[in-house]
Structures are given as structure tokens and as C-alpha cells.
Design an enzyme around this catalytic site. Structure first.
Site, PDB file in Angstrom:
ATOM      1  N   GLY A   1       0.785  -1.225   0.000  1.00  0.00           N
ATOM      2  CA  GLY A   1       0.000   0.000   0.000  1.00  0.00           C
ATOM      3  C   GLY A   1       0.818   1.277   0.000  1.00  0.00           C
ATOM      4  O   GLY A   1       0.250   2.363   0.082  1.00  0.00           O
TER       5      GLY A   1
ATOM      6  N   HIS B   1       6.988   1.995  -1.316  1.00  0.00           N
ATOM      7  CA  HIS B   1       8.156   1.146  -1.074  1.00  0.00           C
ATOM      8  C   HIS B   1       8.445   0.228  -2.264  1.00  0.00           C
ATOM      9  O   HIS B   1       9.599   0.020  -2.639  1.00  0.00           O
ATOM     10  CB  HIS B   1       7.914   0.326   0.204  1.00  0.00           C
ATOM     11  CG  HIS B   1       9.086  -0.489   0.629  1.00  0.00           C
ATOM     12  ND1 HIS B   1       9.141  -1.848   0.433  1.00  0.00           N
ATOM     13  CD2 HIS B   1      10.244  -0.140   1.237  1.00  0.00           C
ATOM     14  CE1 HIS B   1      10.286  -2.302   0.907  1.00  0.00           C
ATOM     15  NE2 HIS B   1      10.976  -1.285   1.400  1.00  0.00           N
TER      16      HIS B   1
END
Length: 156
Positions: A86, A89
Site C-alpha cells: 500500500g 516502497h
């Protein structure tokens, strides 16, 4: 006209595999596929295969550079799995890993095979690690062997 094509049989090849521990439940299958392809199809012996475990995919480029620069290996296979979450990253890790590995190959003239899965879901990763979509670890290993032979033919 001369045509250069690589073959995957490379019985004398010395191959290193750098593999991420993160998502090991998927990466273990990639490793099994890579080793099987090296031995069964490439005819590479056990003593010519080195496996190096690293914490995650982000650490692969540095490790692969050390292996490629050592002069001990004809090719390096990078294996890992980065699954979108989410946050941003995923983009950072996947992008740096990919560009870092490409940079190693270009700067060392040692083939670096990209066997790092970058998927949206765990299910996609499992499929690409030996389920429905083949084994990308095996494909990366065969790519490494073929590139060893292509580069040898170019230099001959």
C-alpha cells in the site's frame, strides 16, 4: 553473414546465485528452479554453483557487484520477490534493484540474469515461481548460461 546465438549448455561455467531471504517462501522455489536448470539443462556441476543469501532485494545489486567483480564467476543470477503493498516502497525497491543489477552487468561485463519477481500480489508471485507461469528462477539461470556463451562467441 555471421549469426551469433547462445546455447544453454555450459558445463564449465561458474555461476553465482544471489538470493533474497525476504519472501523466502517464494524465493526458495525460484532457487530450486535455477539450480535444477543449471545442473540438468546447463550441465553445470555442484562445485561450480555458489548461492549467496542476502536480506532483501535492495541488497542484491551490491552483492551481485561483489560477485561479478571477484573474477570467480562467469555469470550471476539475481533472485528475489518484491510484492506491491500500500506504499511507494515497492517502486523504490523494485526500481533500484532493477537498475542496480543492469548497472553491474554493464560495468563488469559479467552477465547478470534478472530473476527478481515484481508482482502486484502474492498469488502472481507464486504462479511465477513454479506454479502456472513457469519458474522464473529457471528462466533466469538459462539466460545466464546463454549470455555466457553469447559473450564468448562475440569475443572469439
Amino acid at each position: 553473414m555471421k549469426t551469433i546465438q547462445g546455447v544453454v549448455a555450459a558445463p564449465q561455467a561458474r555461476v553465482a546465485i544471489a538470493i533474497s531471504r525476504f519472501n523466502h517462501f517464494i524465493n526458495d522455489s525460484l532457487l530450486e528452479g535455477a539450480i535444477d536448470a543449471l545442473k540438468r539443462i546447463g550441465q553445470v556441476s555442484d562445485e561450480n554453483i555458489t548461492v549467496v543469501w542476502v536480506p532483501g532485494a535492495y541488497e542484491l545489486p551490491l552483492t551481485v557487484r561483489a560477485l561479478a567483480s571477484s573474477g570467480r564467476y562467469d555469470a550471476v543470477v539475481a533472485l528475489g520477490t518484491v510484492i506491491r503493498g500500500g506504499t511507494a516502497h515497492f517502486e523504490f525497491v523494485a526500481g533500484e534493484c532493477s537498475s542496480g543489477l543492469a548497472s553491474v552487468a554493464l560495468n563488469t561485463d559479467v552477465p547478470v540474469a534478472f530473476g527478481v519477481l515484481t508482482t502486484e500480489t502474492i498469488e502472481q508471485a507464486i504462479d511465477r515461481a513454479g506454479a502456472k507461469a513457469g519458474n522464473k528462477g529457471a528462466e533466469a539461470a538459462l539466460t545466464a548460461l546463454e549470455m555466457i556463451n553469447v559473450l564468448k562467441a562475440i569475443k572469439a
